[in-house]
Design a protein around this motif. Structure first.
Motif, mmCIF file in Angstrom:
data_model
loop_
_atom_site.group_PDB
_atom_site.id
_atom_site.type_symbol
_atom_site.label_atom_id
_atom_site.label_comp_id
_atom_site.label_asym_id
_atom_site.label_seq_id
_atom_site.Cartn_x
_atom_site.Cartn_y
_atom_site.Cartn_z
ATOM 1 N N MET A 1 0.846 -1.194 0.000
ATOM 2 C CA MET A 1 0.000 0.000 0.000
ATOM 3 C C MET A 1 0.881 1.244 0.000
ATOM 4 N N ASP A 2 0.723 2.089 -1.017
ATOM 5 C CA ASP A 2 1.485 3.329 -1.107
ATOM 6 C C ASP A 2 0.726 4.442 -0.398
ATOM 7 N N LEU A 3 1.378 5.081 0.551
ATOM 8 C CA LEU A 3 0.777 6.199 1.263
ATOM 9 C C LEU A 3 1.465 7.488 0.850
ATOM 10 N N ASN A 4 0.705 8.564 0.761
ATOM 11 C CA ASN A 4 1.313 9.844 0.446
ATOM 12 C C ASN A 4 1.792 10.521 1.727
ATOM 13 N N PHE A 5 2.418 11.677 1.555
ATOM 14 C CA PHE A 5 2.990 12.396 2.696
ATOM 15 C C PHE A 5 1.939 12.642 3.776
ATOM 16 N N GLY A 6 0.789 13.144 3.380
ATOM 17 C CA GLY A 6 -0.250 13.479 4.352
ATOM 18 C C GLY A 6 -0.771 12.279 5.096
ATOM 19 N N GLU A 7 -0.905 11.140 4.421
ATOM 20 C CA GLU A 7 -1.409 9.933 5.079
ATOM 21 C C GLU A 7 -0.406 9.393 6.086
ATOM 22 N N ILE A 8 0.857 9.367 5.697
ATOM 23 C CA ILE A 8 1.893 8.928 6.647
ATOM 24 C C ILE A 8 1.910 9.855 7.855
ATOM 25 N N PHE A 9 1.907 11.170 7.594
ATOM 26 C CA PHE A 9 1.910 12.145 8.675
ATOM 27 C C PHE A 9 0.726 11.923 9.618
ATOM 28 N N LEU A 10 -0.469 11.744 9.070
ATOM 29 C CA LEU A 10 -1.671 11.607 9.887
ATOM 30 C C LEU A 10 -1.605 10.392 10.804
ATOM 31 N N TRP A 11 -1.276 9.227 10.232
ATOM 32 C CA TRP A 11 -1.284 8.014 11.053
ATOM 33 C C TRP A 11 -0.164 8.018 12.085
ATOM 34 N N GLU A 12 1.003 8.532 11.700
ATOM 35 C CA GLU A 12 2.092 8.611 12.677
ATOM 36 C C GLU A 12 1.775 9.623 13.774
ATOM 37 N N MET A 13 1.141 10.727 13.422
ATOM 38 C CA MET A 13 0.758 11.710 14.425
ATOM 39 C C MET A 13 -0.246 11.119 15.411
ATOM 40 N N LEU A 14 -1.271 10.457 14.899
ATOM 41 C CA LEU A 14 -2.294 9.878 15.775
ATOM 42 C C LEU A 14 -1.709 8.785 16.663
ATOM 43 N N GLY A 15 -0.900 7.911 16.073
ATOM 44 C CA GLY A 15 -0.320 6.833 16.854
ATOM 45 C C GLY A 15 0.643 7.328 17.913
ATOM 46 N N THR A 16 1.485 8.294 17.557
ATOM 47 C CA THR A 16 2.450 8.815 18.525
ATOM 48 C C THR A 16 1.754 9.618 19.616
ATOM 49 N N ALA A 17 0.688 10.321 19.268
ATOM 50 C CA ALA A 17 -0.087 11.024 20.291
ATOM 51 C C ALA A 17 -0.653 10.037 21.299
ATOM 52 N N GLY A 18 -1.175 8.913 20.816
ATOM 53 C CA GLY A 18 -1.677 7.890 21.718
ATOM 54 C C GLY A 18 -0.585 7.294 22.582
ATOM 55 N N LEU A 19 0.580 7.051 21.970
ATOM 56 C CA LEU A 19 1.725 6.527 22.716
ATOM 57 C C LEU A 19 2.102 7.439 23.872
ATOM 58 N N ILE A 20 2.250 8.729 23.595
ATOM 59 C CA ILE A 20 2.718 9.661 24.631
ATOM 60 C C ILE A 20 1.622 9.949 25.647
ATOM 61 N N LEU A 21 0.380 10.040 25.215
ATOM 62 C CA LEU A 21 -0.717 10.233 26.166
ATOM 63 C C LEU A 21 -0.705 9.138 27.225
ATOM 64 N N LEU A 22 -0.614 7.889 26.799
ATOM 65 C CA LEU A 22 -0.657 6.777 27.753
ATOM 66 C C LEU A 22 0.673 6.594 28.475
ATOM 67 N N GLY A 23 1.800 6.853 27.773
ATOM 68 C CA GLY A 23 3.107 6.701 28.410
ATOM 69 C C GLY A 23 3.354 7.754 29.471
ATOM 70 N N ALA A 24 3.168 9.013 29.111
ATOM 71 C CA ALA A 24 3.305 10.073 30.115
ATOM 72 C C ALA A 24 2.214 9.942 31.169
ATOM 73 N N GLY A 25 1.057 9.437 30.753
ATOM 74 C CA GLY A 25 -0.039 9.275 31.698
ATOM 75 C C GLY A 25 0.278 8.299 32.813
ATOM 76 N N VAL A 26 0.927 7.184 32.482
ATOM 77 C CA VAL A 26 1.231 6.215 33.529
ATOM 78 C C VAL A 26 2.278 6.773 34.491
ATOM 79 N N VAL A 27 3.222 7.568 33.972
ATOM 80 C CA VAL A 27 4.211 8.174 34.866
ATOM 81 C C VAL A 27 3.536 9.199 35.774
ATOM 82 N N ALA A 28 2.627 9.985 35.222
ATOM 83 C CA ALA A 28 1.887 10.944 36.038
ATOM 84 C C ALA A 28 1.085 10.228 37.123
ATOM 85 N N ASN A 29 0.497 9.103 36.772
ATOM 86 C CA ASN A 29 -0.305 8.344 37.723
ATOM 87 C C ASN A 29 0.530 7.840 38.892
#
Length: 248
Positions: A1-29
């Motif tokens: 599957m070929d993804l364009n710049f915007g599609e790669i950016f979108l999925w990586e942004m969403l996934g990394t946001a989820g990663l940091i939300l939960l990762g920083a969240g557990v440390v905060a907890n």
């Protein structure tokens, strides 16, 4: 599957946001007072970060779920990601990491406001060494990141796609990498807090610097280059070694 710049950016942004939300969240907890996880300990943080990677990777599956500049550069060095796609991955990861850090702060806003040691809250967002020494701290990050990226390159799922490599294994999928991250944290994370991801450290550190956290301490920018350079070197070394192995 070929993804364009915007599609790669979108999925990586969403996934990394989820990663940091939960990762920083557990440390905060664990770190902040007036939470149900207060004093939950290093093991809870390791497990939380491991499964934060699982969630983030699952979200970012369409882009190959790199979530990490060291992974992207390691895969590019190994010939599994096109160099022309690297900027889209990196920008998405950096933007997503900042957003995730802000969301974690919003989740624990009241706990930040009532924490009795606000000067010591930087560690919720980014890493720091237990024994400061730039050379050895970099070496620690190189080794930890090398383990992660080398495992990704050798995992069964790494051959699943021609243009967008994926990783995991046939039974566990992305849950497999959660166990790898937990293992790295438990075994190698003690000296520096195992950033093993430049975006995971740099952008939450920036968020900490700019967020209106009461009586916060220094963002310690003098150390910030270590969890950027170390993981990049470790990831690229893993990719270059993979290139010369018979399996490549």
């Amino acid at each position: 599957m070929d993804l364009n710049f915007g599609e790669i950016f979108l999925w990586e942004m969403l996934g990394t946001a989820g990663l940091i939300l939960l990762g920083a969240g557990v440390v905060a907890n664990v770190v902040l007072k007036n939470t149900l996880g207060n004093n939950g300990g290093w093991l809870l943080i390791n497990i939380g970060w491991g499964f934060a990677v699982f969630v983030g990777a699952s979200i970012a599956n369409p882009s190959g779920a790199h979530l990490n500049p060291a992974v992207t550069l390691g895969l590019a060095a190994a010939g599994k990601t096109e160099w022309s796609d690297v900027p889209a991955y990196l920008i998405g990861q950096l933007v997503g990491a900042f957003i995730g850090a802000v969301l974690a702060w919003l989740t624990y806003k009241l706990q930040f406001d009532t924490h009795d040691e606000p000067v010591n809250t930087r560690g919720i967002f980014c890493t720091g060494p237990t024994v400061p020494n730039y050379v050895w701290n970099v070496i620690t990050e190189v080794i930890g990141t090398f383990v992660l990226v080398f495992w990704i390159l050798l995992s069964p799922g790494a051959e699943a796609g021609d243009d967008v490599p994926t990783f995991g294994n046939s039974a566990l999928g992305y849950a497999a990498v959660a166990f790898v991250v937990i293992s790295i944290g438990a075994s190698l994370g003690g000296p520096t807090g195992y950033a093993i991801n430049p975006a995971r450290d740099l952008m939450p550190r920036l968020a900490y610097a700019v967020l209106p956290i009461r009586d916060k301490g220094s963002a310690e920018w003098n150390y910030a280059w270590v969890p950027v350079v170390g993981p990049i070197v470790g990831g690229v070394l893993a990719g270059l070694l993979y290139q010369i192995l018979p399996t490549s």
